[in-house]
Scaffold this motif. Structure first.
Motif, PDB file in Angstrom:
ATOM      1  N   ASN A 193       0.834  -1.066   0.023  1.00 60.33           N
ATOM      2  CA  ASN A 193       0.030  -0.028  -0.107  1.00 60.33           C
ATOM      3  C   ASN A 193       0.821   1.329  -0.050  1.00 60.33           C
ATOM      4  O   ASN A 193       1.671   1.197   0.797  1.00 60.33           O
ATOM      5  CB  ASN A 193      -0.927   0.046   1.346  1.00 60.33           C
ATOM      6  N   SER A 194       0.715   2.286  -0.957  1.00 60.99           N
ATOM      7  CA  SER A 194       1.326   3.452  -1.048  1.00 60.99           C
ATOM      8  C   SER A 194       2.828   3.239  -1.107  1.00 60.99           C
ATOM      9  O   SER A 194       3.484   2.170  -1.903  1.00 60.99           O
ATOM     10  CB  SER A 194       0.987   4.279   0.139  1.00 60.99           C
ATOM     11  N   GLU A 203      -2.352   2.400  -4.858  1.00 60.41           N
ATOM     12  CA  GLU A 203      -2.129   3.751  -4.671  1.00 60.41           C
ATOM     13  C   GLU A 203      -0.647   3.727  -4.867  1.00 60.41           C
ATOM     14  O   GLU A 203      -0.027   4.292  -3.914  1.00 60.41           O
ATOM     15  CB  GLU A 203      -2.754   4.336  -3.696  1.00 60.41           C
ATOM     16  N   TYR A 221      -5.992   1.898  -8.228  1.00 60.62           N
ATOM     17  CA  TYR A 221      -5.900   3.335  -8.244  1.00 60.62           C
ATOM     18  C   TYR A 221      -7.350   3.718  -7.701  1.00 60.62           C
ATOM     19  O   TYR A 221      -8.393   3.163  -8.184  1.00 60.62           O
ATOM     20  CB  TYR A 221      -5.296   3.873  -8.941  1.00 60.62           C
ATOM     21  N   SER A 263      -7.617   9.863  -7.681  1.00 66.20           N
ATOM     22  CA  SER A 263      -6.279  10.107  -7.062  1.00 66.20           C
ATOM     23  C   SER A 263      -5.185  10.409  -7.880  1.00 66.20           C
ATOM     24  O   SER A 263      -5.207  10.503  -9.232  1.00 66.20           O
ATOM     25  CB  SER A 263      -5.771   8.625  -6.409  1.00 66.20           C
ATOM     26  N   ARG A 282      -9.826   8.191  -3.636  1.00 64.32           N
ATOM     27  CA  ARG A 282      -8.356   8.899  -3.735  1.00 64.32           C
ATOM     28  C   ARG A 282      -7.516   8.011  -3.296  1.00 64.32           C
ATOM     29  O   ARG A 282      -7.502   6.932  -3.570  1.00 64.32           O
ATOM     30  CB  ARG A 282      -8.638  10.535  -3.224  1.00 64.32           C
ATOM     31  N   HIS A 283      -6.431   8.630  -2.407  1.00 68.83           N
ATOM     32  CA  HIS A 283      -5.547   7.602  -2.098  1.00 68.83           C
ATOM     33  C   HIS A 283      -5.872   6.901  -0.990  1.00 68.83           C
ATOM     34  O   HIS A 283      -5.074   5.815  -0.955  1.00 68.83           O
ATOM     35  CB  HIS A 283      -4.399   8.589  -1.747  1.00 68.83           C
TER      36      HIS A 283
END
Length: 281
Positions: free
Chosen positions: A102-103, A127, A211, A215, A240-241
């Motif tokens: 994640n991220s 994301e 995604y 975002s 979004r994120h």
């Protein structure tokens, strides 16, 4: 709970066995994001359901986060990749694993897949993006902004976070502020080695990239499909994120389906047509 001493840092680890008591179909390793994140973001969302689907689920707090050790330095992407390598060795995890990042955790997953391709069956990144020159500039700005706000105006920043996002998030932000102030993370991560397009293309395992359609990172979807020979991207409308937190069910279902598709079949040796873009069902 397990605390694994890698020789460089002590990592807090949680591992969930398949809930049916049978042998695991595959091992999934969950890698969280930066600063306010920890393995808890998986533990309270998708991890139990993945164990219920017959998977061996490994999650850990990255160095400086959660209950893992917080050394004063050593926070570059190579350090995070070293930690993941040491984790798998220390837990004696057999065979290739499926990495879910994640991220920033997805950036770590990309880096690990390049370094140890024989250890990775597939990637699911949420994301996220590989480490590039543009990524390094963006992370430098983000970390410097956090450092400034939590050093110069910490009380006001925490009051605003508590008022808009609740006391729990404010406590996480306070811990993140200490991490940025008291360690070299804000310098180390932007100084990490970055990849050019040719290097990104060396990631040969299947990649699923999720995604939020709203975002800023959604623009990564066509880029990854163009660069990676076995990549599928999914845009989730209205998000979004914070995809993992806002739509855990969709992430859970996507991971279960993806691992089920790739847990026994190796990726083809020759490039195939890039995956399509769409929405999960």
């Amino acid at each position: 709970m397990t605390v694994l001493d890698t020789g460089r840092v002590r990592l807090h680890v949680q591992r969930l066995a398949p809930t049916d008591g049978g042998p695991p179909r595959a091992t999934v390793v969950l890698v969280h994001g930066l600063l306010t994140d920890s393995l808890a973001s998986y533990y309270f969302t998708v991890a139990p359901a993945l164990a219920g689907a017959g998977l061996d689920v490994v999650m850990y707090d990255q160095r400086g986060h959660g209950r893992s050790g917080r050394p004063p330095s050593g926070y570059g992407l190579d350090d995070a990749t070293d930690d993941l390598d040491a984790l798998l060795a220390g837990l004696d995890v057999p065979g290739p694993v499926h990495l879910v990042g994640n991220s920033y955790g997805g950036t770590v997953a990309f880096a690990f897949a390049r370094r140890r391709p024989e250890r990775v069956a597939s990637l699911v990144v949420v994301e996220s993006e590989p480490a590039t020159a543009a990524w390094a500039v963006k992370l430098a700005g983000l970390l410097e902004r956090v450092r400034h706000e939590m050093s110069v105006n910490e009380n006001a920043a925490l009051d605003w976070i508590a008022a808009h996002h609740g006391g729990h998030t404010a406590r996480l932000a306070k811990s993140a502020g200490r991490l940025v102030r008291d360690t070299t993370i804000a310098r180390d991560i932007p100084a990490s080695p970055v990849l050019d397009d040719a290097q990104i293309r060396t990631v040969r395992c299947p990649v699923l990239a999720l995604y939020g359609a709203d975002s800023d990172l959604a623009e990564q979807a066509p880029r990854l499909r163009a660069l990676l020979p076995h990549c599928t991207t999914v845009l989730l409308p209205g998000l979004r994120h914070s995809v993992l937190v806002e739509a855990p069910g969709r992430v859970r279902d996507a991971v279960r389906e993806w691992v089920g598709r790739h847990d026994r079949t190796p990726p083809p040796r020759e490039p195939v047509t890039a995956g399509s873009q769409g929405c999960t069902r």
